[in-house]
Every structure is written in C-alpha cells, then in structure tokens.
Design a protein around this motif. Structure first.
Motif, short mmCIF file in Angstrom:
data_model
loop_
_atom_site.label_atom_id
_atom_site.label_comp_id
_atom_site.label_asym_id
_atom_site.label_seq_id
_atom_site.Cartn_x
_atom_site.Cartn_y
_atom_site.Cartn_z
N HIS A 280 -14.08 13.79 -5.20
CA HIS A 280 -12.63 13.79 -5.43
C HIS A 280 -12.17 15.12 -6.02
CE1 HIS A 280 -12.65 9.54 -4.58
NE2 HIS A 280 -13.37 9.24 -5.66
N GLU A 281 -12.92 15.63 -6.97
CA GLU A 281 -12.55 16.89 -7.60
C GLU A 281 -12.54 18.04 -6.59
OE1 GLU A 281 -14.72 14.48 -10.85
OE2 GLU A 281 -14.87 14.74 -8.69
N ALA A 282 -13.51 18.05 -5.68
CA ALA A 282 -13.58 19.11 -4.66
C ALA A 282 -12.36 19.06 -3.74
CB ALA A 282 -14.87 19.00 -3.86
N HIS A 283 -11.97 17.85 -3.34
CA HIS A 283 -10.80 17.73 -2.45
C HIS A 283 -9.51 18.13 -3.16
CE1 HIS A 283 -13.39 16.12 0.52
NE2 HIS A 283 -13.43 14.89 0.08
N VAL A 284 -9.37 17.75 -4.41
CA VAL A 284 -8.17 18.13 -5.16
C VAL A 284 -8.13 19.65 -5.37
CG1 VAL A 284 -6.99 17.93 -7.40
CG2 VAL A 284 -7.82 15.87 -6.24
N ALA A 285 -9.29 20.26 -5.57
CA ALA A 285 -9.34 21.73 -5.71
C ALA A 285 -8.88 22.41 -4.42
CB ALA A 285 -10.76 22.18 -6.08
N LYS A 286 -9.31 21.90 -3.26
CA LYS A 286 -8.85 22.47 -1.99
C LYS A 286 -7.34 22.28 -1.83
CE LYS A 286 -12.91 22.34 0.96
NZ LYS A 286 -13.44 21.82 2.22
N MET B 62 0.85 -1.17 0.00
CA MET B 62 0.00 0.00 0.00
C MET B 62 0.90 1.24 0.00
SD MET B 62 -2.81 1.23 2.90
CE MET B 62 -2.61 -0.27 3.73
N GLU B 63 0.53 2.18 -0.81
CA GLU B 63 1.23 3.47 -0.86
C GLU B 63 0.22 4.57 -0.59
OE1 GLU B 63 3.75 6.34 -3.90
OE2 GLU B 63 2.93 4.48 -4.65
N ILE B 64 0.60 5.50 0.28
CA ILE B 64 -0.28 6.64 0.58
C ILE B 64 0.44 7.90 0.14
CG2 ILE B 64 -1.43 7.95 2.40
CD1 ILE B 64 -1.66 5.29 3.92
N ARG B 65 -0.27 8.70 -0.65
CA ARG B 65 0.32 9.94 -1.15
C ARG B 65 -0.78 10.94 -1.47
NH1 ARG B 65 0.63 6.24 -5.45
NH2 ARG B 65 -0.44 6.97 -7.32
N PRO B 66 -0.43 12.23 -1.51
CA PRO B 66 -1.41 13.23 -1.93
C PRO B 66 -1.86 12.95 -3.36
CG PRO B 66 0.44 14.30 -0.85
CD PRO B 66 0.83 12.85 -1.07
N CYS B 67 -3.13 13.12 -3.60
CA CYS B 67 -3.67 12.93 -4.94
C CYS B 67 -3.15 14.02 -5.87
CB CYS B 67 -5.19 12.96 -4.90
SG CYS B 67 -5.96 12.55 -6.48
N GLN B 68 -2.61 13.61 -6.99
CA GLN B 68 -2.12 14.55 -7.98
C GLN B 68 -3.20 14.81 -9.02
OE1 GLN B 68 0.83 16.08 -7.46
NE2 GLN B 68 0.74 14.86 -5.58
N PRO B 69 -3.27 16.02 -9.56
CA PRO B 69 -4.30 16.33 -10.55
C PRO B 69 -4.32 15.36 -11.73
CG PRO B 69 -3.28 18.35 -9.81
CD PRO B 69 -2.49 17.22 -9.21
N ASP B 70 -3.15 14.86 -12.14
CA ASP B 70 -3.14 13.93 -13.27
C ASP B 70 -3.64 12.53 -12.89
OD1 ASP B 70 -0.91 13.22 -11.77
OD2 ASP B 70 0.42 13.01 -13.49
N GLU B 71 -3.87 12.27 -11.60
CA GLU B 71 -4.43 10.99 -11.15
C GLU B 71 -5.95 11.04 -11.01
OE1 GLU B 71 -1.13 9.07 -8.25
OE2 GLU B 71 -2.11 10.88 -7.47
N LEU B 72 -6.51 12.22 -11.14
CA LEU B 72 -7.93 12.42 -10.85
C LEU B 72 -8.84 11.60 -11.76
CD1 LEU B 72 -9.71 13.89 -8.87
CD2 LEU B 72 -9.62 15.88 -10.35
N ASP B 73 -8.57 11.56 -13.04
CA ASP B 73 -9.42 10.79 -13.95
C ASP B 73 -9.43 9.31 -13.59
OD1 ASP B 73 -10.23 13.01 -15.40
OD2 ASP B 73 -8.71 12.74 -16.97
N GLY B 74 -8.24 8.75 -13.33
CA GLY B 74 -8.16 7.34 -12.94
C GLY B 74 -8.84 7.08 -11.62
N LEU B 75 -8.68 8.00 -10.66
CA LEU B 75 -9.32 7.87 -9.36
C LEU B 75 -10.84 7.85 -9.52
CD1 LEU B 75 -9.22 7.84 -6.24
CD2 LEU B 75 -9.11 10.35 -6.34
N CYS B 76 -11.37 8.78 -10.29
CA CYS B 76 -12.82 8.87 -10.48
C CYS B 76 -13.37 7.65 -11.22
CB CYS B 76 -13.17 10.15 -11.23
SG CYS B 76 -12.87 11.65 -10.27
N THR B 77 -12.58 7.09 -12.13
CA THR B 77 -13.00 5.89 -12.86
C THR B 77 -13.04 4.68 -11.94
OG1 THR B 77 -12.13 6.75 -14.94
CG2 THR B 77 -12.45 4.35 -14.78
N ARG B 78 -12.00 4.52 -11.12
CA ARG B 78 -11.89 3.33 -10.26
C ARG B 78 -12.72 3.45 -8.98
NH1 ARG B 78 -7.29 4.01 -12.89
NH2 ARG B 78 -6.45 2.22 -13.99
N TRP B 79 -13.01 4.69 -8.55
CA TRP B 79 -13.77 4.92 -7.32
C TRP B 79 -14.79 6.02 -7.59
CZ3 TRP B 79 -11.18 6.70 -2.11
CH2 TRP B 79 -12.12 6.62 -1.09
#
Length: 178
Positions: free
Chosen positions: A25-31, A1-18
């Motif tokens: 997710h978009e709101a948290h990345v914006a903050k 397991m790896e824990i890291r801050p979500c990067q903007p370029d990971e957002l599409d994959g994150l939204c697809t998988r979760w």
C-alpha cells in the motif's frame, strides 16, 4: 461501495484493516504522490474491499507500449478474498476508466496472464478486446511468512476504447494508425 484514490491520511487505517507483506500500500501511495499512478481503493464504510492502480505513464510491457503508446494501463487489480463475487473488481475497472476518460485518455490497457482465465472473462465482459500483443512480466511477491518469491507471467494485452472516436470496440487499431 465507494471507490476513490487512496489518500495519505488513510494509509494507516488501510494497512491495519488490510495488512500486506512488502509495504504494498505504501509503495502505491508513493507512486500516486509522485504523480505517475493513481491507487484506487474500493471501500464499504471503513473496510477496504479491493484495489487497483492506474499507470499514467502507459502500458508497462514493451510490446504493448509500441502497439498502444498513448494508452494508460490499469493493473494490480486485487479484491480481498472475502469480497470476491460482489462486483468489486468490475467497479474498480469502471472507476479507473472514468478517471482516464476525464483525463482525455482514449485507450485503457489491461494485461491478463495466460494462467488467469477468470480475469480475462471479466475484462472481456467489461468491453476489453484481445489485441494479439503479448509481454512477459517478471515480478517479486512476499508470502505471509515474509519470504520473497520471483515469478513471471505471459500476459496478453487487452484494450478498450474509452470514448467515441469513429472506431468500434471490434476495430482496435493502434493509435498511430488512426
């Protein structure tokens, strides 16, 4: 397991998988992009397991702000149902503590709803201590059918001392009394 801050370029994959309702997710990345929060994601390969948010501007509730004005809050901890019981939540909390400690923060707060004794047990096991400070949080959430709901919780403020400062975990005085 790896824990890291979500990067903007990971957002599409994150939204697809979760997928989530309400563009969470978009709101948290914006903050995070605005510098007021860090959106931590626990990953196993390309699979997101869970997430949580460090609120760098402090504890959200007014009573907690008064009691611990220099603390940061870790909130919105969520572990996907398929991955619960694997230690993901604890690892997210520890990763948040490490980021806060590295930023020179001495106290981290977590709010726990009266209706969530399992989360309270986890936080106490991780070294957080009740403070006797309570706030009420009001929020909206969107169900799987896209319907918005309003809710409120009575939250207890739990605090952990992140670095040695002469106080022990059992002696959680407010920062202004130190």
């Amino acid at each position: 397991m790896e824990i890291r801050p979500c990067q903007p370029d990971e957002l599409d994959g994150l939204c697809t998988r979760w997928p989530t309702q309400g563009r969470v997710h978009e709101a948290h990345v914006a903050k995070q992009s605005a510098g007021v929060a860090t959106y931590l994601i626990a990953w196993r390969g390309i699979e997101p397991l869970g997430s949580g948010v460090i609120q760098w501007n402090g504890y959200i509730g007014s009573n907690g702000q008064k009691a611990f004005p220099a603390a940061v809050e870790f909130n919105l901890l969520h572990v996907r149902e398929n991955f619960r019981g694997e230690g993901v939540g604890g690892e997210l909390v520890r990763a948040a503590e490490e980021l806060a400690r590295n930023a020179g923060i001495r106290h981290m707060c977590i709010a726990v709803a009266d209706t969530n004794p399992g989360a309270e047990r986890l936080y106490i096991r991780l070294g957080y201590r009740p403070t006797g400070v309570f706030d009420v949080s009001k929020y909206e959430w969107v169900d799987d059918d896209g319907r918005a709901h309003r809710a409120s919780d009575r939250d207890q403020l739990l605090v952990k001392v992140l670095e040695s400062s002469g106080t022990t975990d059992g002696d959680l005085r407010t920062p202004e009394s130190e």
